[in-house]
Design a protein around this motif. Structure first.
Motif, PDB file in Angstrom:
ATOM      1  N   PHE A   1       0.714  -1.120   0.012  1.00  0.00           N
ATOM      2  CA  PHE A   1       0.112   0.203   0.052  1.00  0.00           C
ATOM      3  C   PHE A   1       0.855   1.214   0.021  1.00  0.00           C
ATOM      4  N   THR A   2       1.554   1.480  -1.220  1.00  0.00           N
ATOM      5  CA  THR A   2       2.648   2.604  -1.113  1.00  0.00           C
ATOM      6  C   THR A   2       1.853   4.078  -0.989  1.00  0.00           C
ATOM      7  N   ALA A   3       0.633   4.422  -1.271  1.00  0.00           N
ATOM      8  CA  ALA A   3      -0.142   5.483  -1.031  1.00  0.00           C
ATOM      9  C   ALA A   3      -0.453   5.712   0.163  1.00  0.00           C
ATOM     10  N   LEU A   4      -0.518   4.585   0.936  1.00  0.00           N
ATOM     11  CA  LEU A   4      -1.140   4.803   2.414  1.00  0.00           C
ATOM     12  C   LEU A   4      -0.676   5.702   3.409  1.00  0.00           C
ATOM     13  N   GLN A   5      -1.668   6.582   3.682  1.00  0.00           N
ATOM     14  CA  GLN A   5      -1.409   7.874   4.615  1.00  0.00           C
ATOM     15  C   GLN A   5      -1.727   7.571   6.189  1.00  0.00           C
ATOM     16  N   ARG A   6      -2.846   6.747   6.243  1.00  0.00           N
ATOM     17  CA  ARG A   6      -3.507   6.649   7.675  1.00  0.00           C
ATOM     18  C   ARG A   6      -3.880   5.129   7.846  1.00  0.00           C
ATOM     19  N   LEU A   7      -3.669   4.497   9.027  1.00  0.00           N
ATOM     20  CA  LEU A   7      -4.065   3.240   9.165  1.00  0.00           C
ATOM     21  C   LEU A   7      -4.743   3.391  10.652  1.00  0.00           C
ATOM     22  N   ASP A   8      -6.000   3.119  10.626  1.00  0.00           N
ATOM     23  CA  ASP A   8      -6.856   3.103  12.084  1.00  0.00           C
ATOM     24  C   ASP A   8      -7.126   1.608  12.380  1.00  0.00           C
ATOM     25  N   ILE A   9      -6.805   1.198  13.598  1.00  0.00           N
ATOM     26  CA  ILE A   9      -7.026  -0.288  13.835  1.00  0.00           C
ATOM     27  C   ILE A   9      -7.795  -0.241  15.349  1.00  0.00           C
ATOM     28  N   GLU A  10      -8.730  -1.231  15.486  1.00  0.00           N
ATOM     29  CA  GLU A  10      -9.373  -1.203  16.672  1.00  0.00           C
ATOM     30  C   GLU A  10      -9.344  -2.534  16.930  1.00  0.00           C
ATOM     31  N   GLY A  11      -8.713  -3.052  18.263  1.00  0.00           N
ATOM     32  CA  GLY A  11      -8.594  -4.570  18.610  1.00  0.00           C
ATOM     33  C   GLY A  11      -8.685  -4.749  20.120  1.00  0.00           C
ATOM     34  N   SER A  12      -7.970  -5.835  20.339  1.00  0.00           N
ATOM     35  CA  SER A  12      -7.918  -6.059  21.825  1.00  0.00           C
ATOM     36  C   SER A  12      -6.825  -5.230  22.384  1.00  0.00           C
ATOM     37  N   SER A  13      -6.781  -5.370  23.905  1.00  0.00           N
ATOM     38  CA  SER A  13      -5.876  -4.683  24.529  1.00  0.00           C
ATOM     39  C   SER A  13      -4.233  -5.318  24.170  1.00  0.00           C
ATOM     40  N   GLN A  14      -4.489  -6.607  24.016  1.00  0.00           N
ATOM     41  CA  GLN A  14      -3.020  -7.527  23.708  1.00  0.00           C
ATOM     42  C   GLN A  14      -2.651  -6.854  22.267  1.00  0.00           C
ATOM     43  N   LEU A  15      -3.495  -6.428  21.477  1.00  0.00           N
ATOM     44  CA  LEU A  15      -2.936  -6.033  20.085  1.00  0.00           C
ATOM     45  C   LEU A  15      -2.209  -4.567  20.503  1.00  0.00           C
ATOM     46  N   LEU A  16      -3.069  -3.668  21.213  1.00  0.00           N
ATOM     47  CA  LEU A  16      -2.449  -2.618  21.517  1.00  0.00           C
ATOM     48  C   LEU A  16      -1.347  -2.458  21.991  1.00  0.00           C
ATOM     49  N   ARG A  17      -0.888  -3.333  23.145  1.00  0.00           N
ATOM     50  CA  ARG A  17       0.616  -3.433  23.634  1.00  0.00           C
ATOM     51  C   ARG A  17       1.404  -3.920  22.596  1.00  0.00           C
ATOM     52  N   SER A  18       1.098  -4.733  21.880  1.00  0.00           N
ATOM     53  CA  SER A  18       2.101  -5.346  20.445  1.00  0.00           C
ATOM     54  C   SER A  18       2.459  -4.341  19.832  1.00  0.00           C
TER      55      SER A  18
END
Length: 290
Positions: free
Chosen positions: A229-246
Motif C-alpha cells: 500500500f504505497t499510497a497509504l497515509q493513515r491506518l486506524d486499528i481497533e482491537g484487543s488490549s493485547q494487540l494495543l500492547r504489541s
C-alpha cells in the motif's frame, strides 16, 4: 401474498415522473411487474434513488441495471436471495447470442448498499453471450457490504468496470476471501472480518480502517499488504488490549507499522496509541541538535 402482489401490480403502479422510491416490508413472493419488466428503464426513467427494505420472500432481484438515472440503491434484508447475477444488471441476451451494442448497466449509479443479506453466497457479473462480460457501474464510487455473512467473493469484473470506486465498507462479511484489483480505491473500512486471506493491488489506497474487538494480532492479509500500500497515509486499528500492547514501540508488531505516516490504534477499553511519523522524525532531529 397473492393479494398484495396484485395491489402492487395495479393500484400502486408509480408514475414515470417518480424520482425516489422506497418499498418496506413487502411480503409478496415476487417484486411488482412494473419493477421486473424489461421496460423498467422506460417506466421509471426518472428514478434516482431506490431503497428496498425487508422484501424477505423474493428470491431474485429486479433488473435494476436498466434504470438509466439511478444514482443511489440500497437493498436491505433480502434474505431469500442466495445468488445475484445477470438478472440484476438486466443484461441477459436471448438465446445466449452476442449483442453488438449492449447498453451500460447502472450508468449513473454512484452508491450501492447490500445490507442484511444473510443467505447471499454468490455475486456473479453479467455475461451477455459468448462469454462477453457486461459493462456496468462505471460511476460507482461507494460500495457498502453490511451483514452479508455468507458472501464468498466479489466479482472479478467489478474491479475492471467500477473504475471510479473510491470507498469500500465491509462489516459482518466473514466469508469474504479476497479484495483485490481496485485501482481507484482510496478509503477502505473492514469491520468484524475473520475469513479474509488477501487484500492487494490497491495502488491508490490512502486510508485503511480495520476493526475487530477480538483481534489480538495483526491479520496476515494486513501484514502482507502493508508493504504494497504505497499510497497509504493513515491506518486506524481497533482491537484487543493485547494487540494495543504489541503495537507499542518495543512491541512485536511495531516494525510492521512504523513506516505508515499516521497510525491510530484503540482497544475495547478506549486506550489508544496515536503515532505521527513526521512529528516523531522532527522530534528526533531536534534532540540531535541539542
Amino acid at each position: 401474498m397473492e393479494r398484495i402482489e396484485r395491489v402492487f401490480d395495479t393500484a400502486l403502479h408509480p408514475p414515470s415522473s417518480l424520482d425516489k422510491l422506497e418499498i418496506q416490508y413487502f411480503f409478496g413472493r415476487r417484486y411488482p411487474t412494473w419493477l421486473t419488466t424489461a421496460s423498467v428503464g422506460l417506466l421509471l426513467g426518472n428514478l434516482r434513488r431506490l431503497v428496498l427494505v425487508d422484501c424477505r420472500l423474493c428470491p431474485w432481484l429486479p433488473p435494476l441495471g436498466k434504470l438509466p438515472n439511478l444514482e443511489f440503491l440500497r437493498i436491505r434484508g433480502a434474505s431469500a436471495v442466495v445468488a445475484i447475477g445477470s438478472e440484476f444488471l438486466g443484461c441477459e441476451a436471448a438465446g445466449g447470442k452476442r449483442r453488438s451494442s449492449s447498453p451500460v448497466s447502472f450508468p449513473k449509479l454512484t452508491e450501492l448498499w447490500f445490507d442484511g443479506m444473510i443467505n447471499w453466497e454468490e455475486w456473479h457479473w453479467g455475461v451477455i453471450g459468448d462469454d462477453e462480460v457486461a459493462v456496468a457501474m462505471p460511476r460507482l464510487s461507494h460500495l457498502h457490504l453490511v451483514d452479508c455473512p455468507r458472501l464468498r467473493d466479489l466479482p472479478e469484473a467489478l474491479s475492471r468496470h467500477a473504475t471510479a470506486l473510491t470507498r469500500l465498507q465491509t462489516k459482518g462479511v466473514g466469508s469474504l476471501k479476497s479484495i483485490c484489483g481496485f485501482s481507484s480505491m482510496k478509503r477502505m473500512q473492514i469491520h468484524d472480518e475473520s475469513g479474509l486471506e488477501s487484500v492487494s493491488d490497491l495502488p491508490a489506497l490512502e486510508f485503511l480502517e480495520v476493526s475487530n474487538n477480538k483481534m489480538s494480532h495483526l491479520p496476515k492479509w494486513l501484514v502482507t499488504g502493508l508493504a504494497q500500500f504505497t499510497a497509504l497515509q493513515r491506518l486506524d486499528i481497533e482491537g484487543s488490549s493485547q494487540l494495543l500492547r504489541s503495537c507499542l514501540q518495543n512491541g512485536e508488531e511495531w516494525p510492521r507499522l512504523s513506516h505508515v505516516p499516521i497510525v491510530y490504534i484503540q482497544d475495547d477499553q478506549h486506550k489508544y496509541i496515536c503515532y505521527i511519523k513526521e512529528f516523531i522524525h522532527r522530534l528526533h532531529q531536534l534532540k540531535g541538535t541539542q
